[in-house]
Design a protein around this motif. Structure first.
Motif, short mmCIF file in Angstrom:
data_model
loop_
_atom_site.label_atom_id
_atom_site.label_comp_id
_atom_site.label_asym_id
_atom_site.label_seq_id
_atom_site.Cartn_x
_atom_site.Cartn_y
_atom_site.Cartn_z
N MET A 198 0.85 -1.18 0.00
CA MET A 198 0.00 0.00 0.00
C MET A 198 0.89 1.23 0.00
O MET A 198 1.64 1.47 0.93
CB MET A 198 -0.91 0.01 1.23
CG MET A 198 -1.91 1.16 1.24
SD MET A 198 -3.19 1.00 -0.02
CE MET A 198 -4.19 -0.32 0.68
N GLN A 199 0.85 2.01 -1.06
CA GLN A 199 1.68 3.20 -1.20
C GLN A 199 0.78 4.40 -1.49
O GLN A 199 0.18 4.49 -2.55
CB GLN A 199 2.70 3.01 -2.34
CG GLN A 199 3.80 4.03 -2.36
CD GLN A 199 4.88 3.72 -1.33
OE1 GLN A 199 4.80 2.71 -0.61
NE2 GLN A 199 5.89 4.56 -1.22
N ASN A 200 0.70 5.29 -0.50
CA ASN A 200 -0.17 6.47 -0.64
C ASN A 200 -1.59 6.08 -1.05
O ASN A 200 -2.18 6.66 -1.98
CB ASN A 200 0.42 7.46 -1.66
CG ASN A 200 1.78 7.98 -1.25
OD1 ASN A 200 2.09 8.05 -0.07
ND2 ASN A 200 2.59 8.34 -2.23
N SER A 201 -2.11 5.09 -0.35
CA SER A 201 -3.48 4.59 -0.56
C SER A 201 -3.67 3.86 -1.89
O SER A 201 -4.80 3.54 -2.27
CB SER A 201 -4.50 5.74 -0.46
OG SER A 201 -4.41 6.38 0.79
N ILE A 202 -2.58 3.59 -2.60
CA ILE A 202 -2.65 2.85 -3.86
C ILE A 202 -2.03 1.47 -3.66
O ILE A 202 -0.93 1.34 -3.13
CB ILE A 202 -1.90 3.59 -4.99
CG1 ILE A 202 -2.47 4.99 -5.20
CG2 ILE A 202 -1.94 2.78 -6.29
CD1 ILE A 202 -3.89 5.01 -5.74
N ILE B 171 2.07 -3.49 -11.23
CA ILE B 171 2.92 -4.54 -10.67
C ILE B 171 4.36 -4.06 -10.73
O ILE B 171 4.80 -3.47 -11.73
CB ILE B 171 2.77 -5.85 -11.47
CG1 ILE B 171 1.43 -6.53 -11.15
CG2 ILE B 171 3.92 -6.81 -11.18
CD1 ILE B 171 1.17 -7.76 -11.99
N LEU B 172 5.13 -4.34 -9.67
CA LEU B 172 6.57 -4.06 -9.65
C LEU B 172 7.32 -5.37 -9.47
O LEU B 172 7.15 -6.06 -8.46
CB LEU B 172 6.92 -3.09 -8.52
CG LEU B 172 8.41 -2.78 -8.34
CD1 LEU B 172 8.98 -2.12 -9.59
CD2 LEU B 172 8.65 -1.91 -7.12
N ILE B 173 8.16 -5.72 -10.44
CA ILE B 173 9.01 -6.90 -10.35
C ILE B 173 10.40 -6.43 -9.93
O ILE B 173 11.05 -5.68 -10.64
CB ILE B 173 9.11 -7.64 -11.70
CG1 ILE B 173 7.73 -7.88 -12.28
CG2 ILE B 173 9.87 -8.96 -11.53
CD1 ILE B 173 7.76 -8.34 -13.73
N LEU C 292 13.62 1.40 -3.22
CA LEU C 292 12.32 0.76 -3.43
C LEU C 292 11.19 1.72 -3.12
O LEU C 292 10.20 1.80 -3.87
CB LEU C 292 12.21 -0.49 -2.55
CG LEU C 292 10.85 -1.21 -2.56
CD1 LEU C 292 10.46 -1.62 -3.97
CD2 LEU C 292 10.88 -2.42 -1.62
N GLU C 293 11.32 2.48 -2.04
CA GLU C 293 10.27 3.44 -1.68
C GLU C 293 10.11 4.50 -2.77
O GLU C 293 8.98 4.87 -3.14
CB GLU C 293 10.60 4.12 -0.35
CG GLU C 293 10.45 3.21 0.86
CD GLU C 293 9.05 2.65 1.00
OE1 GLU C 293 8.08 3.45 0.94
OE2 GLU C 293 8.92 1.42 1.12
N ARG C 294 11.23 4.98 -3.32
CA ARG C 294 11.15 5.97 -4.38
C ARG C 294 10.54 5.36 -5.65
O ARG C 294 9.82 6.04 -6.39
CB ARG C 294 12.54 6.53 -4.67
CG ARG C 294 13.07 7.45 -3.57
CD ARG C 294 14.31 8.20 -4.03
NE ARG C 294 15.48 7.36 -4.16
CZ ARG C 294 16.32 7.06 -3.17
NH1 ARG C 294 16.10 7.56 -1.96
NH2 ARG C 294 17.36 6.29 -3.38
N ALA C 295 10.83 4.08 -5.89
CA ALA C 295 10.25 3.41 -7.04
C ALA C 295 8.73 3.31 -6.89
O ALA C 295 7.98 3.58 -7.84
CB ALA C 295 10.85 2.02 -7.20
N LEU C 296 8.28 2.91 -5.71
CA LEU C 296 6.84 2.82 -5.46
C LEU C 296 6.17 4.17 -5.59
O LEU C 296 5.07 4.29 -6.17
CB LEU C 296 6.60 2.21 -4.08
CG LEU C 296 7.03 0.76 -3.89
CD1 LEU C 296 6.98 0.35 -2.43
CD2 LEU C 296 6.15 -0.19 -4.73
#
Length: 402
Positions: free
Chosen positions: A212-216, A251-253, A391-395
């Protein structure tokens, strides 16, 4: 199509005595004859192999006296590096020892990222090794490393912790080196020797979660080792079932730690996609899948993405199935691989030799690079703090695309 990761073989480091046996001229020449025979028999790059064979012959003709096994090993590394093939090279054997530190090469700075030494500290910035500037040392290291792009060479910085390479670079003093480092704004110097190497604890080869990233909601699949089996198949099925139930649109691989393995892991993923046409490596035929997922895919990469890991990213990029996010992968898209292992008869040096040329799916490949769609860097500070902010910046970037 299966691939054996040379990285895993290069990192078989088990501490033992670092004394090196000597080989006489007859033994050396027999080993070089065998090496030349196998290179010509196995490696598909005929033009470069012809040149490398000449170099082997020149070295064989120059031999007049016995040499140490370590010297011979480094000489072979130097010759094989001419191929510029990351999958062809000398394997590190059980007699190799290394310094009790782990190095990181980031933005032209060499930093100790971990240490089991009493003197070397995590976060030390290396300035010199035994009085020689670190940039000079790195340039001298280049001629011994098999690599086909700069990202992979940068990733191989820990070759500078191996006993026989430090010896060949003239940096050993009484079986130790002297490190000059910057620590907390001060320049300090200390001696460091070789210790036993404990095998790293292995985590799961793959895992997934719905983040869950910023409600997404974002489907996150981390593939560390490309291990293909029934458990992997069922794990992929479970992941896409959850993606479907949660109405996931992105999706993030994560392939940053994937150094290769069995490329069939890619096919298991592709079968879940709804795609009209795509191509695989070394295959001109057009394929399609009527899977359930047809939304956004992102592939997170860096210099540790290698072999079948890099192939995974390339297939997704070349077919327009996903966007590459992160940093450059450690391998050219079109490359040599699928290595066979040989052992020289007298020195018992083990060598991997590529037997296949893998041609990327893209029809145009002028620069043979995998372009990054969304560059996202990482910093030494966050790595030292064991924080995965990349990873956080990617999300966050994925959320901003929606």
């Amino acid at each position: 199509m299966k691939k054996l990761s040379i990285l895993m073989l290069f990192l078989l480091l088990v501490s033992c005595s670092n004394q090196s046996n000597h080989l006489n001229v007859k033994e050396l020449k027999e080993d070089l004859n065998y090496l030349n025979e196998k290179l010509n028999e196995i490696h598909p790059d005929i033009e470069k192999i012809e040149y490398v064979s000449k170099k082997v012959d020149e070295y064989r003709s120059s031999l007049t006296e016995e040499v140490s096994e370590n010297y011979f090993k480094v000489k072979i590394m130097e010759i094989l590096a001419i191929l510029e093939d990351s999958h062809t090279g000398v394997l590190i054997d059980e007699k190799t020892t290394k310094l009790p530190i782990q190095l990181l090469n980031l933005d032209s700075e060499i930093i100790i990222i971990s240490s089991s030494s009493q003197v070397a500290k995590k976060g030390d910035k290396v300035l010199q090794i035994s009085g020689k500037n670190i940039n000079v040392v790195i340039n001298e290291l280049r001629k011994y490393i098999s690599y086909d792009n700069e990202a992979w060479f940068q990733h191989q910085i820990n070759f500078l912790t191996l006993d026989f390479l430090l010896e060949s670079l003239g940096l050993l003093e009484q079986n130790k080196i002297i490190l000059t480092v910057e620590r907390d704004g001060e320049i300090i110097e200390y001696e460091i020797g070789f210790d036993k190497i404990e095998k790293d604890k292995e985590g799961p080869p793959y895992n997934w979660e719905i983040k869950m990233q910023n409600s997404i909601k974002i489907g996150y699949f981390k593939l560390v080792d490309s291990i293909y089996n029934q458990h992997y198949e069922s794990t992929i099925d479970q992941f896409f079932d959850s993606v479907d139930k949660n109405n996931i649109e992105s999706i993030l691989i994560d392939l940053r730690f994937n150094s290769g393995g069995d490329s069939r892991v890619i096919n298991s993923f592709l079968k879940h996609l709804n795609v009209d046409s795509y191509r695989l490596y070394n295959d001109s035929s057009v394929r399609q899948h009527n899977g359930d997922y047809s939304k956004d895919i992102y592939i997170l990469t860096d210099s540790g993405t290698f072999s079948s890991g890099a192939m995974f990213a390339t297939i997704m990029k070349d077919n327009g199935l996903g966007k590459i996010i992160g940093g450059p992968v450690g391998q050219n898209p079109t490359h040599f691989g699928d290595p066979l292992l040989i052992e020289l008869p007298n020195s018992n040096i083990k060598i991997a030799i590529s037997q296949t040329k893998f041609i990327r799916p893209a029809t145009k490949d002028e620069k043979n690079t995998l372009l990054i769609d969304m560059p996202i860097s990482k910093t030494a500070e966050e790595l030292l703090n064991e924080e995965d902010r990349q990873l956080e910046r990617a999300l966050d970037s994925i959320v901003n695309q929606n």
